[in-house]
Design a protein around this motif. Structure first.
Motif, PDB file in Angstrom:
ATOM      1  N   SER A   1     -46.208  -4.679 -52.237  1.00 45.18           N
ATOM      2  CA  SER A   1     -46.565  -4.905 -53.628  1.00 45.18           C
ATOM      3  C   SER A   1     -46.872  -3.560 -54.272  1.00 45.18           C
ATOM      4  CB  SER A   1     -47.773  -5.838 -53.713  1.00 45.18           C
ATOM      5  OG  SER A   1     -48.898  -5.204 -53.153  1.00 45.18           O
TER       6      SER A   1
ATOM      7  N   ALA B   1     -44.613   0.586 -57.830  1.00 44.74           N
ATOM      8  CA  ALA B   1     -43.463   1.346 -57.327  1.00 44.74           C
ATOM      9  C   ALA B   1     -42.403   0.459 -56.692  1.00 44.74           C
ATOM     10  CB  ALA B   1     -43.947   2.381 -56.312  1.00 44.74           C
TER      11      ALA B   1
ATOM     12  N   GLU C   1     -50.009  -8.619 -47.975  1.00 45.16           N
ATOM     13  CA  GLU C   1     -49.057  -7.649 -48.519  1.00 45.16           C
ATOM     14  C   GLU C   1     -49.519  -6.207 -48.301  1.00 45.16           C
ATOM     15  OE1 GLU C   1     -48.548  -8.717 -52.567  1.00 45.16           O
ATOM     16  OE2 GLU C   1     -46.893 -10.074 -52.132  1.00 45.16           O
ATOM     17  N   THR C   2     -48.526  -5.328 -48.131  1.00 47.24           N
ATOM     18  CA  THR C   2     -48.823  -3.897 -48.083  1.00 47.24           C
ATOM     19  C   THR C   2     -48.628  -3.347 -49.488  1.00 47.24           C
ATOM     20  OG1 THR C   2     -47.983  -3.779 -45.843  1.00 47.24           O
ATOM     21  CG2 THR C   2     -48.153  -1.707 -47.048  1.00 47.24           C
ATOM     22  N   ARG C   3     -49.653  -2.701 -50.000  1.00 45.56           N
ATOM     23  CA  ARG C   3     -49.559  -2.222 -51.372  1.00 45.56           C
ATOM     24  C   ARG C   3     -49.075  -0.774 -51.384  1.00 45.56           C
ATOM     25  NH1 ARG C   3     -50.974  -3.904 -56.181  1.00 45.56           N
ATOM     26  NH2 ARG C   3     -51.454  -2.361 -57.769  1.00 45.56           N
ATOM     27  N   ILE C   4     -48.009  -0.539 -52.121  1.00 36.69           N
ATOM     28  CA  ILE C   4     -47.519   0.829 -52.267  1.00 36.69           C
ATOM     29  C   ILE C   4     -48.124   1.399 -53.547  1.00 36.69           C
ATOM     30  CG2 ILE C   4     -45.457   2.268 -52.572  1.00 36.69           C
ATOM     31  CD1 ILE C   4     -45.435   0.983 -49.903  1.00 36.69           C
ATOM     32  N   GLU C   5     -48.968   2.386 -53.368  1.00 31.03           N
ATOM     33  CA  GLU C   5     -49.625   2.976 -54.533  1.00 31.03           C
ATOM     34  C   GLU C   5     -48.656   3.925 -55.243  1.00 31.03           C
ATOM     35  OE1 GLU C   5     -52.377   2.033 -55.511  1.00 31.03           O
ATOM     36  OE2 GLU C   5     -53.463   1.236 -53.790  1.00 31.03           O
ATOM     37  N   PRO C   6     -48.658   3.896 -56.562  1.00 30.30           N
ATOM     38  CA  PRO C   6     -47.776   4.834 -57.262  1.00 30.30           C
ATOM     39  C   PRO C   6     -48.250   6.263 -57.058  1.00 30.30           C
ATOM     40  CG  PRO C   6     -49.162   3.644 -58.816  1.00 30.30           C
ATOM     41  CD  PRO C   6     -49.420   3.046 -57.463  1.00 30.30           C
ATOM     42  N   SER C   7     -47.299   7.145 -56.809  1.00 23.87           N
ATOM     43  CA  SER C   7     -47.676   8.550 -56.654  1.00 23.87           C
ATOM     44  C   SER C   7     -47.389   9.271 -57.967  1.00 23.87           C
ATOM     45  CB  SER C   7     -46.886   9.180 -55.520  1.00 23.87           C
ATOM     46  OG  SER C   7     -45.517   9.054 -55.787  1.00 23.87           O
TER      47      SER C   7
ATOM     48  N   ARG D   1     -37.203   5.132 -54.742  1.00 26.30           N
ATOM     49  CA  ARG D   1     -38.567   5.271 -55.276  1.00 26.30           C
ATOM     50  C   ARG D   1     -39.584   4.927 -54.184  1.00 26.30           C
ATOM     51  NH1 ARG D   1     -42.715   6.187 -57.144  1.00 26.30           N
ATOM     52  NH2 ARG D   1     -43.709   5.683 -59.108  1.00 26.30           N
ATOM     53  N   VAL D   2     -39.291   3.869 -53.424  1.00 31.12           N
ATOM     54  CA  VAL D   2     -40.225   3.448 -52.373  1.00 31.12           C
ATOM     55  C   VAL D   2     -40.096   4.341 -51.143  1.00 31.12           C
ATOM     56  CG1 VAL D   2     -40.724   1.566 -50.757  1.00 31.12           C
ATOM     57  CG2 VAL D   2     -40.298   1.051 -53.156  1.00 31.12           C
ATOM     58  N   LEU D   3     -38.861   4.699 -50.810  1.00 29.43           N
ATOM     59  CA  LEU D   3     -38.634   5.406 -49.548  1.00 29.43           C
ATOM     60  C   LEU D   3     -38.872   6.903 -49.647  1.00 29.43           C
ATOM     61  CD1 LEU D   3     -35.384   3.556 -48.512  1.00 29.43           C
ATOM     62  CD2 LEU D   3     -37.443   3.653 -47.123  1.00 29.43           C
ATOM     63  N   LYS D   4     -38.590   7.452 -50.818  1.00 30.48           N
ATOM     64  CA  LYS D   4     -38.536   8.913 -50.879  1.00 30.48           C
ATOM     65  C   LYS D   4     -39.325   9.499 -52.035  1.00 30.48           C
ATOM     66  CE  LYS D   4     -36.107  12.523 -49.234  1.00 30.48           C
ATOM     67  NZ  LYS D   4     -35.813  12.884 -47.861  1.00 30.48           N
ATOM     68  N   GLY D   5     -39.764   8.643 -52.944  1.00 30.81           N
ATOM     69  CA  GLY D   5     -40.571   9.149 -54.046  1.00 30.81           C
ATOM     70  C   GLY D   5     -39.794   9.268 -55.342  1.00 30.81           C
TER      71      GLY D   5
ATOM     72  N   PHE E   1     -40.906   0.941 -42.788  1.00 26.64           N
ATOM     73  CA  PHE E   1     -42.065   0.037 -42.783  1.00 26.64           C
ATOM     74  C   PHE E   1     -42.061  -0.946 -41.614  1.00 26.64           C
ATOM     75  CE2 PHE E   1     -41.303   1.227 -47.217  1.00 26.64           C
ATOM     76  CZ  PHE E   1     -42.530   1.762 -47.538  1.00 26.64           C
TER      77      PHE E   1
END
Lengths: 455, 144
Positions: free
Chosen positions: A31, A34, A95-101, A213-217, A264
């Protein structure tokens, strides 16, 4: 089109997207802001594939004219959406939360938007010039869609109607998708295939950017937009309404899911990767080759890393995802006696002489090289950019090399098919090699961006 | 709920800025070249003829049944891109009927541009006119 029909078409497009999105959420519990683009585009990709399969299944079962289909399918989609929503509600806490960088440099973001708009503009301009698409669109893909949409129980006459070179044995993702839209719309407007093509084009861009975006930024994601939109002929291929773009979408989706698994873990991405690979096989024969080579590459990589048990288990999860679309493709291949010129060529004793002919190999290499040159302008620079050292995290880099390896295997497979072709080789190459390479390129671009160091 | 950070955006150092700029520039130039049409092969003939052809064939569709196999004949002369295209467009218009080149089936679609069509030859092959749509499109039936 009346207002009610418009709503029906909207429903036809949205319900599979929503269900696909929920399936992705279920199978891949990430979630965060990103991840939204990835979930939407991957969900749309899988959802459209499922919709195509449901329409074909309805036709194959002798389903009659639109009203019963529309009612049954809409009810089924709504039930599925509600059921998955209930499961999702329970799963939320896992859920694993992906924080926006931090965001990418503003100039790069603006450049990406410009490239996206340019690509869309190019697609619309080409579509406006040729609303019915190019030759193969109406002579093959949309012709099959008409058989499916108009044919009631006799739709399978389509396998005998086309001349041999137009591949009557090709699977039916694209025709079934277009025919389904036509049935919902209650007519056969050119908008059906045009919107399908446009949707696939946007899904491909969204998928590539979302996955990166998720894998590499964000830098890699923003960089991929001009890399994709600048690909020579990609927007053209989309506007031509051929199946090469859906094929590119499913191949890229499958490899992106495997890259997500690398990063992941979990079984969900494997199931999604299998589903996307199966849908590639449900789109074109080249997709069948891709699915087979993907499985081979996964096994080979597992063997190389000395983890055969885990690899076999992972392959089973992928097979579970691929079951429906691959099963449909297999039913079609086995049940419908449509000839395939390229497969039949292998029964000809002269094929061995063609395979061993160095002049033919030279012609193929030359064609691949020249067509590849059109694709590699951004790619070469990307590679040069990464030459400073592959300091990307090893899992992501491995996923990138895996994507590149599968793309390379597909290229080798195409070369063998060209070597064996019974047609005039120069003609065959001139009419198809550029399309095949363009379809393979987004997967290659994904691999390249994953593999190179961005820091 | 687990929390993970997506890979950071930082780290585009000066060493890479040149490559980044060049990469994006190359992609944009490629896109611009496509938009302006530079380096493209000449465009195909105007494609609107598909809509016109469909309109021309529309009355025929009502007379040809779904799943029926009909023959197809056109102006005499060597096959060319236009004649192949029109044959395939006829199939596209009449689907889910099957259209076979030649006069083997009992009903045959005639698609002629150089009016009048070769009536004597058609009669010699045992066909009579079932429908004449007045635009060079005919439906012939084999005389019993």
């Amino acid at each position: 089109m009346t207002g009610a029909r418009f709503l029906l078409v909207l429903l036809a497009a949205l319900l599979p997207l929503v269900l696909g999105w929920q399936m992705v959420c279920l199978l891949f519990p990430l979630s965060g802001r990103a991840t939204r683009l990835l979930k939407c585009s991957l969900g749309g990709t899988i959802g459209l594939g499922l919709a195509s399969l449901s329409f074909w299944a309805w036709r194959s079962a002798g389903g009659s004219w639109p009203p019963p289909f529309l009612l049954a399918e809409t009810a089924l989609w709504i039930l599925a959406v509600l059921a998955s929503a209930m499961v999702l509600k329970k799963r939320h806490s896992q859920e694993t939360r992906i924080e926006p960088s931090r965001a990418a440099p503003r100039l790069l973001v603006w450049t990406s938007w410009m490239a996206l708009l340019g690509g869309v503009w190019l697609f619309v301009a080409r579509m406006a010039a040729e609303p019915h698409g190019r030759w193969d669109a109406w002579a093959m893909w949309n012709l099959k869609a008409r058989f499916l949409a108009r044919g009631e129980a006799g739709w399978d006459a389509l396998f005998a109607s086309s001349p041999g070179w137009s591949h009557p044995d090709y699977p039916l993702f694209l025709p079934a998708t277009v025919a389904r839209l036509w049935n919902y719309a209650g007519g056969e407007s050119w908008l059906g295939p045009a919107l399908t093509a446009g949707g696939m084009f946007l899904l491909l861009a969204g998928l590539l950017v979302g996955a990166l975006r998720v894998l590499k930024g964000p830098v890699a994601a923003a960089l991929a937009v001009p890399g994709l939109m600048g690909t020579w002929g990609l927007a053209d291929r989309a506007a031509w309404q051929y199946a090469d773009l859906p094929l590119a979408l499913f191949m890229t989706a499958s490899l992106a899911c495997l890259a997500l698994h690398h990063r992941f873990g979990g079984r969900g991405p494997l199931v999604l990767a299998g589903a996307a690979a199966g849908l590639a096989a449900w789109t074109k024969n080249e997709g069948l080759l891709f699915a087979a080579l993907l499985a081979f590459a996964w096994l080979a990589a597992g063997w190389f890393r000395k983890r055969p048990k885990e690899t076999a288990s992972e392959l089973l999860w992928m097979a579970a995802g691929a079951l429906l679309p691959l099963g449909a493709a297999a039913v079609l291949k086995i049940g419908v006696p449509a000839p395939n010129d390229l497969v039949a060529a292998w029964a000809d004793p002269a094929v061995w002489a063609r395979l061993a002919d160095p002049a033919r190999a030279g012609l193929i290499a030359r064609s691949f090289f020249l067509e590849g040159l059109k694709l590699v302008t951004p790619a070469a620079l990307l590679a040069a950019w990464g030459l400073g050292g592959l300091r990307t995290d090893p899992q992501t880099a491995r996923a990138g090399f895996f994507c590149l390896g599968v793309a390379g295997l597909c290229l080798a497979g195409y070369a063998v098919v060209y070597l064996a072709t019974p047609h005039d080789l120069a003609w065959h190459l001139s009419t198809s090699s550029s399309r095949l390479l363009t379809a393979l390129w987004p997967a290659g671009l994904l691999g390249l961006v994953l593999a190179v160091d961005m820091e | 709920m687990q929390r993970m950070s997506s890979p950071p955006a930082s780290g585009v150092g000066p060493r890479r800025v040149l490559f980044l700029g060049a990469t994006v520039l190359a992609a944009l130039v490629s896109l611009a070249l496509q938009i302006t049409g530079a380096g493209q092969p000449p465009p195909p003939p105007p494609p609107t003829d598909i809509a016109a052809f469909e309109q021309r064939m529309a009355p025929l569709r009502a007379l040809v049944g779904a799943g029926e196999t009909v023959g197809y004949r056109t102006d005499p002369g060597p096959r060319n891109v236009r004649s192949v295209k029109e044959y395939m467009l006829t199939q596209y218009c009449l689907a889910p009927a099957r259209v076979l080149e030649g006069t083997a089936p009992d009903r045959v679609v005639g698609n002629f541009h150089d009016l009048p069509p070769p009536e004597e030859e058609i009669a010699r092959e045992g066909f009579t006119v079932e429908a004449d749509f007045g635009n060079g499109v005919f439906l012939y039936r084999r005389a019993r």
